[in-house]
Structure formats: structure tokens, C-alpha cells
Design a protein around this motif. Structure first.
Motif, PDB file in Angstrom:
ATOM      1  N   LEU A 169       1.698  -3.456 -24.296  1.00 18.38           N
ATOM      2  CA  LEU A 169       1.134  -2.831 -23.104  1.00 18.38           C
ATOM      3  C   LEU A 169      -0.345  -2.491 -23.227  1.00 18.38           C
ATOM      4  O   LEU A 169      -1.145  -2.807 -22.337  1.00 18.38           O
ATOM      5  CB  LEU A 169       1.938  -1.570 -22.769  1.00 18.38           C
ATOM      6  CG  LEU A 169       1.418  -0.676 -21.650  1.00 18.38           C
ATOM      7  CD1 LEU A 169       1.412  -1.417 -20.319  1.00 18.38           C
ATOM      8  CD2 LEU A 169       2.264   0.592 -21.552  1.00 18.38           C
ATOM      9  N   SER A 170      -0.744  -1.840 -24.304  1.00 22.02           N
ATOM     10  CA  SER A 170      -2.126  -1.363 -24.415  1.00 22.02           C
ATOM     11  C   SER A 170      -3.133  -2.495 -24.547  1.00 22.02           C
ATOM     12  O   SER A 170      -4.332  -2.288 -24.333  1.00 22.02           O
ATOM     13  CB  SER A 170      -2.262  -0.400 -25.597  1.00 22.02           C
ATOM     14  OG  SER A 170      -2.075  -1.073 -26.829  1.00 22.02           O
ATOM     15  N   GLU A 171      -2.674  -3.702 -24.883  1.00 21.63           N
ATOM     16  CA  GLU A 171      -3.578  -4.841 -24.981  1.00 21.63           C
ATOM     17  C   GLU A 171      -4.019  -5.334 -23.604  1.00 21.63           C
ATOM     18  O   GLU A 171      -5.056  -5.987 -23.482  1.00 21.63           O
ATOM     19  CB  GLU A 171      -2.916  -5.975 -25.761  1.00 21.63           C
ATOM     20  CG  GLU A 171      -2.634  -5.622 -27.218  1.00 21.63           C
ATOM     21  CD  GLU A 171      -1.894  -6.742 -27.942  1.00 21.63           C
ATOM     22  OE1 GLU A 171      -1.549  -7.753 -27.276  1.00 21.63           O
ATOM     23  OE2 GLU A 171      -1.665  -6.617 -29.154  1.00 21.63           O
ATOM     24  N   LEU A 172      -3.239  -5.006 -22.587  1.00 21.54           N
ATOM     25  CA  LEU A 172      -3.577  -5.422 -21.231  1.00 21.54           C
ATOM     26  C   LEU A 172      -4.021  -4.257 -20.353  1.00 21.54           C
ATOM     27  O   LEU A 172      -4.721  -4.459 -19.361  1.00 21.54           O
ATOM     28  CB  LEU A 172      -2.367  -6.114 -20.579  1.00 21.54           C
ATOM     29  CG  LEU A 172      -1.959  -7.452 -21.182  1.00 21.54           C
ATOM     30  CD1 LEU A 172      -0.682  -7.966 -20.527  1.00 21.54           C
ATOM     31  CD2 LEU A 172      -3.078  -8.477 -21.005  1.00 21.54           C
ATOM     32  N   SER A 173      -3.585  -3.054 -20.691  1.00 21.73           N
ATOM     33  CA  SER A 173      -3.916  -1.876 -19.886  1.00 21.73           C
ATOM     34  C   SER A 173      -5.035  -1.083 -20.537  1.00 21.73           C
ATOM     35  O   SER A 173      -4.864  -0.507 -21.615  1.00 21.73           O
ATOM     36  CB  SER A 173      -2.682  -0.980 -19.726  1.00 21.73           C
ATOM     37  OG  SER A 173      -3.039   0.280 -19.184  1.00 21.73           O
ATOM     38  N   THR A 174      -6.178  -1.028 -19.873  1.00 19.46           N
ATOM     39  CA  THR A 174      -7.297  -0.233 -20.380  1.00 19.46           C
ATOM     40  C   THR A 174      -6.932   1.238 -20.431  1.00 19.46           C
ATOM     41  O   THR A 174      -7.283   1.961 -21.370  1.00 19.46           O
ATOM     42  CB  THR A 174      -8.531  -0.430 -19.482  1.00 19.46           C
ATOM     43  OG1 THR A 174      -8.853  -1.818 -19.414  1.00 19.46           O
ATOM     44  CG2 THR A 174      -9.724   0.333 -20.028  1.00 19.46           C
ATOM     45  N   LEU A 175      -6.193   1.691 -19.433  1.00 20.78           N
ATOM     46  CA  LEU A 175      -5.806   3.095 -19.370  1.00 20.78           C
ATOM     47  C   LEU A 175      -4.925   3.471 -20.554  1.00 20.78           C
ATOM     48  O   LEU A 175      -5.155   4.476 -21.224  1.00 20.78           O
ATOM     49  CB  LEU A 175      -5.086   3.362 -18.045  1.00 20.78           C
ATOM     50  CG  LEU A 175      -4.766   4.815 -17.672  1.00 20.78           C
ATOM     51  CD1 LEU A 175      -4.642   4.961 -16.163  1.00 20.78           C
ATOM     52  CD2 LEU A 175      -3.502   5.321 -18.343  1.00 20.78           C
ATOM     53  N   ILE A 197      -5.336   6.000 -24.388  1.00 18.78           N
ATOM     54  CA  ILE A 197      -4.518   7.113 -24.900  1.00 18.78           C
ATOM     55  C   ILE A 197      -3.645   6.701 -26.079  1.00 18.78           C
ATOM     56  O   ILE A 197      -3.034   7.553 -26.718  1.00 18.78           O
ATOM     57  CB  ILE A 197      -3.635   7.722 -23.790  1.00 18.78           C
ATOM     58  CG1 ILE A 197      -2.599   6.709 -23.287  1.00 18.78           C
ATOM     59  CG2 ILE A 197      -4.477   8.248 -22.652  1.00 18.78           C
ATOM     60  CD1 ILE A 197      -1.585   7.300 -22.308  1.00 18.78           C
ATOM     61  N   LYS A 198      -3.549   5.403 -26.369  1.00 21.54           N
ATOM     62  CA  LYS A 198      -2.683   4.931 -27.452  1.00 21.54           C
ATOM     63  C   LYS A 198      -3.084   5.564 -28.780  1.00 21.54           C
ATOM     64  O   LYS A 198      -4.248   5.527 -29.181  1.00 21.54           O
ATOM     65  CB  LYS A 198      -2.770   3.414 -27.578  1.00 21.54           C
ATOM     66  CG  LYS A 198      -1.883   2.830 -28.681  1.00 21.54           C
ATOM     67  CD  LYS A 198      -2.092   1.337 -28.853  1.00 21.54           C
ATOM     68  CE  LYS A 198      -3.400   1.054 -29.556  1.00 21.54           C
ATOM     69  NZ  LYS A 198      -3.559  -0.380 -29.900  1.00 21.54           N
ATOM     70  N   GLY A 199      -2.114   6.157 -29.448  1.00 20.83           N
ATOM     71  CA  GLY A 199      -2.349   6.725 -30.762  1.00 20.83           C
ATOM     72  C   GLY A 199      -3.130   8.017 -30.767  1.00 20.83           C
ATOM     73  O   GLY A 199      -3.406   8.573 -31.832  1.00 20.83           O
ATOM     74  N   ARG A 200      -3.482   8.528 -29.574  1.00 23.09           N
ATOM     75  CA  ARG A 200      -4.266   9.765 -29.481  1.00 23.09           C
ATOM     76  C   ARG A 200      -3.310  10.938 -29.231  1.00 23.09           C
ATOM     77  O   ARG A 200      -2.755  11.068 -28.140  1.00 23.09           O
ATOM     78  CB  ARG A 200      -5.309   9.668 -28.363  1.00 23.09           C
ATOM     79  CG  ARG A 200      -6.325   8.570 -28.598  1.00 23.09           C
ATOM     80  CD  ARG A 200      -7.259   8.437 -27.399  1.00 23.09           C
ATOM     81  NE  ARG A 200      -8.063   9.634 -27.214  1.00 23.09           N
ATOM     82  CZ  ARG A 200      -9.258   9.840 -27.761  1.00 23.09           C
ATOM     83  NH1 ARG A 200      -9.776   8.900 -28.558  1.00 23.09           N
ATOM     84  NH2 ARG A 200      -9.948  10.932 -27.531  1.00 23.09           N
ATOM     85  N   GLY A 211       4.373  -7.304 -13.453  1.00 25.45           N
ATOM     86  CA  GLY A 211       4.202  -6.677 -12.149  1.00 25.45           C
ATOM     87  C   GLY A 211       4.485  -5.187 -12.152  1.00 25.45           C
ATOM     88  O   GLY A 211       4.124  -4.486 -11.197  1.00 25.45           O
ATOM     89  N   GLY A 212       5.092  -4.698 -13.207  1.00 29.72           N
ATOM     90  CA  GLY A 212       5.390  -3.272 -13.303  1.00 29.72           C
ATOM     91  C   GLY A 212       4.420  -2.499 -14.166  1.00 29.72           C
ATOM     92  O   GLY A 212       4.631  -1.311 -14.423  1.00 29.72           O
ATOM     93  N   MET A 213       3.326  -3.155 -14.603  1.00 30.33           N
ATOM     94  CA  MET A 213       2.410  -2.505 -15.543  1.00 30.33           C
ATOM     95  C   MET A 213       1.820  -1.215 -14.974  1.00 30.33           C
ATOM     96  O   MET A 213       1.769  -0.183 -15.660  1.00 30.33           O
ATOM     97  CB  MET A 213       1.274  -3.451 -15.935  1.00 30.33           C
ATOM     98  CG  MET A 213       0.338  -2.855 -16.987  1.00 30.33           C
ATOM     99  SD  MET A 213      -1.020  -3.944 -17.476  1.00 30.33           S
ATOM    100  CE  MET A 213      -2.135  -3.720 -16.074  1.00 30.33           C
ATOM    101  N   HIS A 214       1.396  -1.238 -13.723  1.00 27.42           N
ATOM    102  CA  HIS A 214       0.751  -0.041 -13.168  1.00 27.42           C
ATOM    103  C   HIS A 214       1.748   1.107 -12.990  1.00 27.42           C
ATOM    104  O   HIS A 214       1.386   2.280 -13.132  1.00 27.42           O
ATOM    105  CB  HIS A 214       0.071  -0.386 -11.851  1.00 27.42           C
ATOM    106  CG  HIS A 214      -1.029  -1.399 -11.992  1.00 27.42           C
ATOM    107  ND1 HIS A 214      -2.081  -1.228 -12.884  1.00 27.42           N
ATOM    108  CD2 HIS A 214      -1.243  -2.597 -11.382  1.00 27.42           C
ATOM    109  CE1 HIS A 214      -2.891  -2.272 -12.812  1.00 27.42           C
ATOM    110  NE2 HIS A 214      -2.401  -3.116 -11.912  1.00 27.42           N
TER     111      HIS A 214
END
Length: 450
Positions: free
Chosen positions: A394-400, A404-407, A219-222
Motif C-alpha cells: 500500500l505505502s508504495e502507491l499511497s503518498t499519504l 505515516i508508515k512506521g511512524r 480501486g479501494g486504495m483511497h
């Protein structure tokens, strides 16, 4: 272990970010009152950034107190709702509360004058110095001993990230920790930038202890997405600001000039006083006592005096720094990179020593990455707790976040004297390609800022 008593009446510090910072324990109050912690009032949080963002005059004292307050809120919440019930259940052990609070409060006590500029020039490490202060002959060490003979070592090991309880370590140092959450909000407030704002209350409420560390309820992802975007934007718009970096380079170069003059035989008493002398001595390891005597005010006083130095370079650099005359810059890219050597040559022909009036500077940050065990410094990834109790990165569920992951954010710049722009193209820049001249004069990394 002797546990220090609770205060008979809670004390508070009024804070513009967290409203009140609640001090409930004698240990915390005693640590705040040590001379080593009070020194942080004289070390600015953002170094020379106040020359760009005039409100950014906040100090490390406020940030450390703020990090403590966030740790207090999290540990109180965990003690109330997620306290361990049986050994091995992965929940929060209330006995870890005090070491967490002490580590949060003290995590930056080892920062030197002008923070990261000092570290780069004098090859110090604020985390290593923090551990030395905690374990050395200091008031802080004596206060920590009141909690138990091994308590200073426990706090130091949290800073070193070797403390066995990863929940404690991750609250203090991870990709979602009380340090980052406080400095983003605090720096955004004092710089006047809105980029660093995020839903702090939601994140704190969604944190969950588990056997491997700290996770976030789904519930805190966003809210976490907003936090990571805020961090990304703050680095681009505030921490990477080219004019601030131009001022940092002036500071680094003028201090480097002092080192060079002393190494060449200049009498120390003509340049530095007894408090500054140890830091400029070659092959001298600063003692904790010597280090703690250094603060921003001491260096600023010296720089003020260096404006009248016999050495023209030192005098000029000091005047530029105090009068806010930063070096100008261009971004280094495929278009400009081939011309940098030529530009350095022209700067020298114009009468400026390139060692002190030019610089190639990289500003680098990785806003988020998942855990990579083979990396030199592997990061603790942010885990989300799903409805069934399982975890997912996190990045597996969050497109946003996945975008940016690893960039890495990288801004490479070449710095040079402002005077190089004051002459027409037929004067100093005759040997420089016309496109490069245009790039110098129309650099718009942050439009309108100088």
C-alpha cells in the motif's frame, strides 16, 4: 464433520452501526446464547472512557456481534464471486465460512473487566483466555463441538494466528480486519467523534482473496487511506485522551492498593468477596470459571464499598474514581522531563504517596507498517491488487500512507493529584522551575477538556 443446519428463518439484531446483524446459522445463534458470550454485555468496550465521552457505554457484546456481521458479509461476497474453482488457485474456499464466522464472533470473549486495565494489573492476556474458553469446559466449547470434534481447535487456532489458511486469519486479525473496522466505527459513534468514520462498504467490496491472504483491489486504495487516517485520529483524540488515562491510572492504583493490603495480611473478607478473592491471590492462576465470573459490575460494586475502607488511601482513590476526580497530567518532553523527580518529591511533601498519586504513562500506537520479518511482532502489510493482477504494498502507491508508515504515535504523560494545581506558586511549587509551573497550568493536549 456434522454441519449445523441453517435457521428456518433468519434472525436479526438491530444495530446502530450496521443496521441489522444477520444470524443465519444455528451455530452462531447457539454461541450468542451461551453464558460466556452473554457475559460480554457486562464488559464495556472502552473501559472508563464513558467518564469522558458519556455516550461510550457500549459493550463487548455489540462489538463482537458487529465483527461477526462484517465477517459474514465478506465471506458471503467471497463465496458468490471469488469461490475456489480448482485446488491451488488461491481463491476462497466456502468450507472456511463457518470457522471464520465463529472466530469473528468469539475473538474478544476472553476480555476481562475494564479490558486492558485488567490485563495490565493482573497480567492476563485476553487472546490466551479466549483460546482457553474455546477449548475449556464451557458452553461455547460444547456448541463448537456440534460442528465437529476438531472444530473448537480450529477456531482457537484462528485466534492464535496459527490456522493454516491465512485468508481466515487476516480477516480476523491484521492491519485491515473485521475487528478494527467494527470498533473504529462503533467507538466513533458512541463517543460522538467523527474521526473514526470511513467508507466501510467500499472497503468490503474491494477485498480480494489470494493465496497469501487478503488483498485490496486498487480501486479501494483511497477508502483504505481514509480508514488508516481514521484509526490514527481515533487513537490521538479518543484512545489516548489524557483524562481517560487519568481515570485508568486511578483504577489501576486502587486495585493495586487492594493487592498490597491483602499481601500485608488484611483479611480478604473485609476487602473482597468470594468472587473477587481469586484474582487478588498471589501466585494463583485464575481458572476459566473464576475468570468468567468477573465483570465491570462486580468491580464497581466493590469500589463503591471501598469508599468506606479503613485504609485512607484506598478510600480516597475509590472516592476519586467514582466521583470522577481524575489525576491531572502534563506531557513529558525535553522541557518537563528534567523536573519530574522534583515534582514527585513535592507531591510526597504535600502528603500524597507518589506510588498511588503519580504515574508516568505512555500511550503508543503504530498506525501502519509494512511487513518486517525481523520485527518482534511482524505485521501483515496491506497488499493492493493492480489491474494486471500483480500486487504492491500500500505505502508504495499511497503518498499519504507512505507518510505515516512506521511512524509511531506516542504520548508520554506524568500524572499527579489535581490538588497540586490548587495552590499558588509560592506554596507547593517553590522548588520547581517557573517554566515547569507554566507547563503544568497551561497543558493544552485537548483544550477545554478536564
Amino acid at each position: 464433520m456434522k454441519l449445523l443446519e441453517k435457521l428456518a428463518q433468519e434472525k436479526v439484531l438491530r444495530d446502530p452501526i450496521h443496521d441489522f446483524i444477520h444470524i443465519q446459522d444455528q451455530l452462531i445463534l447457539d454461541l450468542i446464547n451461551t453464558k460466556e458470550f452473554q457475559r460480554l454485555r457486562r464488559v464495556q468496550q472502552l473501559g472508563v472512557a464513558n467518564t469522558i465521552f458519556h455516550g461510550a457505554t457500549h459493550d463487548r457484546f455489540g462489538h463482537c456481534a458487529g465483527a461477526y456481521e462484517l465477517a459474514r458479509r465478506v465471506t458471503d461476497y467471497f463465496c458468490q464471486y471469488y469461490a475456489t474453482k480448482e485446488e491451488g488457485d488461491g481463491l476462497w474456499n466456502p468450507e472456511e465460512r463457518m470457522v471464520t464466522l465463529a472466530a469473528a464472533l468469539l475473538h474478544d470473549v476472553g476480555h476481562g473487566a475494564f479490558s486492558h486495565t485488567f490485563e495490565h494489573l493482573f497480567h492476563t492476556d485476553h487472546e490466551a483466555m479466549t483460546q482457553q474458553i474455546i477449548m475449556g469446559d464451557t458452553e461455547i466449547h460444547q456448541v463448537l463441538l456440534q460442528e465437529g470434534p476438531d472444530f473448537p481447535n480450529k477456531v482457537a487456532s484462528v485466534i492464535a494466528k496459527t490456522y493454516p489458511n491465512q485468508q481466515v486469519v487476516q480477516l480476523i486479525s491484521s492491519q485491515l480486519d473485521v475487528d478494527r473496522m467494527d470498533y473504529l466505527l462503533r467507538d466513533a459513534y458512541y463517543t460522538g467523534a467523527s474521526y473514526g468514520e470511513f467508507d466501510l462498504s467500499r472497503i468490503l467490496r474491494m477485498l480480494r482473496p489470494y493465496e497469501g491472504g487478503i488483498a485490496v483491489n486498487i480501486g479501494g486504495m483511497h477508502a483504505v487511506e481514509s480508514y488508516l487516517v481514521a484509526r490514527y485520529q481515533m487513537y490521538l483524540q479518543v484512545y489516548f485522551h489524557p483524562v481517560s488515562r487519568g481515570m485508568e491510572i486511578l483504577l489501576e492504583h486502587l486495585l493495586g492498593r487492594v493487592k498490597e493490603l491483602l499481601a500485608a495480611g488484611e483479611e480478604p473478607q473485609s476487602l473482597v468477596g468470594p468472587l473477587l478473592a481469586p484474582v487478588f491471590q498471589e501466585d494463583h492462576d485464575l481458572t476459566v470459571h473464576e475468570y468468567l465470573r468477573l465483570d465491570d459490575n462486580l468491580f464497581l460494586t466493590a469500589i463503591n464499598g471501598w469508599q468506606d475502607a479503613d485504609d485512607t488511601i484506598l478510600a480516597d482513590l475509590s472516592q476519586r474514581f467514582l466521583r470522577r476526580k481524575p489525576l491531572k497530567s502534563i506531557q513529558i518532553n525535553e522541557q518537563s522531563a528534567p523536573h519530574l523527580d522534583s515534582l514527585e518529591k513535592i507531591v510526597k511533601e504535600a502528603g500524597f504517596d507518589p506510588r498511588y498519586y503519580t504515574a508516568r504513562n505512555d500511550a503508543y500506537d503504530l498506525p501502519y507498517d509494512d511487513y518486517k520479518p525481523a520485527a518482534k511482532k511482524p505485521r501483515t502489510q496491506i497488499e493492493l491488487v493492480l489491474a494486471d493482477g500483480s500486487h504492491q504494498e500500500l505505502s508504495e502507491l499511497s503518498t499519504l500512507v507512505g507518510a505515516i508508515k512506521g511512524r509511531a504515535s506516542l504520548d508520554q504523560r506524568f500524572f499527579f493529584p489535581r490538588e497540586m494545581l490548587d495552590n499558588g506558586p509560592d506554596d507547593l511549587f517553590t522548588e520547581v522551575h517557573a517554566d515547569f509551573q507554566s507547563l503544568i497550568k497551561n497543558d493544552t493536549f485537548i483544550p477545554g477538556e478536564d
